[in-house]
Design a protein around this motif. Structure first.
Motif, short mmCIF file in Angstrom:
data_model
loop_
_atom_site.label_atom_id
_atom_site.label_comp_id
_atom_site.label_asym_id
_atom_site.label_seq_id
_atom_site.Cartn_x
_atom_site.Cartn_y
_atom_site.Cartn_z
N LEU A 1 51.28 -23.73 95.36
CA LEU A 1 51.82 -23.93 94.00
C LEU A 1 52.66 -22.74 93.54
O LEU A 1 53.75 -22.91 92.99
CB LEU A 1 50.68 -24.19 93.02
CG LEU A 1 50.04 -25.56 93.14
CD1 LEU A 1 48.61 -25.55 92.62
CD2 LEU A 1 50.89 -26.60 92.42
N ASN B 1 56.68 -22.84 92.93
CA ASN B 1 57.09 -22.76 91.53
C ASN B 1 57.70 -21.43 91.11
O ASN B 1 58.56 -21.40 90.23
CB ASN B 1 55.91 -23.10 90.62
CG ASN B 1 55.59 -24.57 90.66
OD1 ASN B 1 56.43 -25.40 90.34
ND2 ASN B 1 54.39 -24.91 91.09
N ASN C 1 61.40 -21.20 90.82
CA ASN C 1 62.07 -21.83 89.68
C ASN C 1 62.35 -20.80 88.58
O ASN C 1 63.12 -21.08 87.65
CB ASN C 1 61.23 -22.96 89.10
CG ASN C 1 61.07 -24.10 90.06
OD1 ASN C 1 61.94 -24.37 90.89
ND2 ASN C 1 59.94 -24.79 89.98
N HIS C 2 61.72 -19.64 88.66
CA HIS C 2 61.84 -18.63 87.61
C HIS C 2 62.63 -17.40 88.03
O HIS C 2 63.01 -16.59 87.18
CB HIS C 2 60.45 -18.22 87.13
CG HIS C 2 59.64 -19.39 86.67
ND1 HIS C 2 59.96 -20.14 85.56
CD2 HIS C 2 58.55 -19.99 87.21
CE1 HIS C 2 59.09 -21.13 85.42
NE2 HIS C 2 58.23 -21.07 86.41
N GLN D 1 54.75 -17.49 83.80
CA GLN D 1 55.42 -18.80 83.87
C GLN D 1 54.94 -19.60 85.08
O GLN D 1 54.68 -20.80 84.99
CB GLN D 1 56.93 -18.61 83.93
CG GLN D 1 57.54 -18.05 82.67
CD GLN D 1 59.00 -17.65 82.85
OE1 GLN D 1 59.42 -17.23 83.93
NE2 GLN D 1 59.77 -17.74 81.78
N THR D 2 54.82 -18.92 86.20
CA THR D 2 54.39 -19.58 87.44
C THR D 2 52.96 -20.08 87.32
O THR D 2 52.65 -21.21 87.73
CB THR D 2 54.53 -18.60 88.62
OG1 THR D 2 55.90 -18.18 88.71
CG2 THR D 2 54.11 -19.25 89.93
N ASN E 1 51.43 -20.88 84.58
CA ASN E 1 51.46 -22.02 83.66
C ASN E 1 51.93 -23.28 84.37
O ASN E 1 51.44 -24.37 84.08
CB ASN E 1 52.31 -21.70 82.43
CG ASN E 1 51.55 -20.90 81.41
OD1 ASN E 1 50.39 -21.18 81.11
ND2 ASN E 1 52.18 -19.87 80.86
N ASP E 2 52.84 -23.13 85.32
CA ASP E 2 53.26 -24.28 86.14
C ASP E 2 52.07 -24.83 86.94
O ASP E 2 51.94 -26.05 87.10
CB ASP E 2 54.36 -23.88 87.13
CG ASP E 2 55.68 -23.54 86.47
OD1 ASP E 2 55.91 -23.97 85.32
OD2 ASP E 2 56.49 -22.84 87.12
N THR F 1 49.93 -27.17 84.89
CA THR F 1 50.47 -28.50 84.58
C THR F 1 50.74 -29.34 85.84
O THR F 1 51.17 -30.49 85.72
CB THR F 1 51.77 -28.38 83.77
OG1 THR F 1 52.74 -27.66 84.52
CG2 THR F 1 51.51 -27.68 82.43
N ALA F 2 50.46 -28.78 87.00
CA ALA F 2 50.70 -29.51 88.25
C ALA F 2 49.77 -30.72 88.36
O ALA F 2 48.62 -30.67 87.93
CB ALA F 2 50.49 -28.60 89.44
N GLN G 1 43.84 -24.43 89.76
CA GLN G 1 44.03 -24.40 88.31
C GLN G 1 42.97 -23.54 87.62
O GLN G 1 43.28 -22.84 86.65
CB GLN G 1 44.06 -25.82 87.76
CG GLN G 1 45.33 -26.54 88.19
CD GLN G 1 45.37 -28.01 87.84
OE1 GLN G 1 44.35 -28.70 87.85
NE2 GLN G 1 46.57 -28.51 87.57
#
Length: 154
Positions: free
Chosen positions: A61, A65, A68-69, A104-105, A107-108, A111-112, A135
């Motif tokens: 994860l 992810n 993306n940041h 940010q990562t 938090n991704d 929500t996965a 999580q």
């Protein structure tokens, strides 16, 4: 103790206070590129560790992810001791920005709905995953984000 070649072997693991995010090293290439390696410690060394299915899913994860940041990621990989990850970034030296990218990562991760590349074609041990475990690790790390910059115990 004798100075070792591996930076983390020279770290007194009895004095650190996880969770934390620590600049573990800087390497400059012959053409001026600079790699910053961060120790992202989720668990207190020699007291607790991440279970493999959760760690494995968190690795997938975060690896997917975090990109993306920032486009500065060279690698993010788990420590063999199962207490954290190493994050290597190229030409990116802003520690506070690294903390934002990590938040940010994570938090991704929260929500996965699935673990990326969790199949036999894309993963070497696809049976060993836990989205819920990943999580839970992310939740715990985020709950202590105010302490990420504190590396050593008082």
């Amino acid at each position: 103790m004798q100075k070792m070649n591996v930076e983390s072997f020279n770290l007194d693991h009895t004095k650190v206070a996880a969770p934390f995010v620590r600049l573990a090293g800087i390497k400059e290439g012959q053409h001026g590129d600079v790699i910053h390696k961060y120790d992202i410690r989720f668990k207190q060394p020699n007291k607790e560790h991440m279970e493999m299915p959760a760690l494995h899913s968190l690795e997938h994860l975060m690896a997917e992810n975090i990109r993306n940041h920032t486009d500065k990621v060279v690698d993010i990989s788990p420590m063999g001791c199962q207490t954290g990850f190493y994050l290597s970034l190229i030409n990116h030296a802003d520690y506070d920005d690294v903390l934002v990218i990590l938040e940010q990562t994570l938090n991704d991760v929260l929500t996965a709905t699935a673990v990326p590349a969790c199949n036999e074609v894309q993963c070497g041990w696809a049976a060993s995953h836990s989205l819920a475990g990943a999580q839970a690790l992310a939740t715990d790390m985020l709950a202590h984000k105010d302490k990420w910059s504190i590396i050593y115990q008082d």
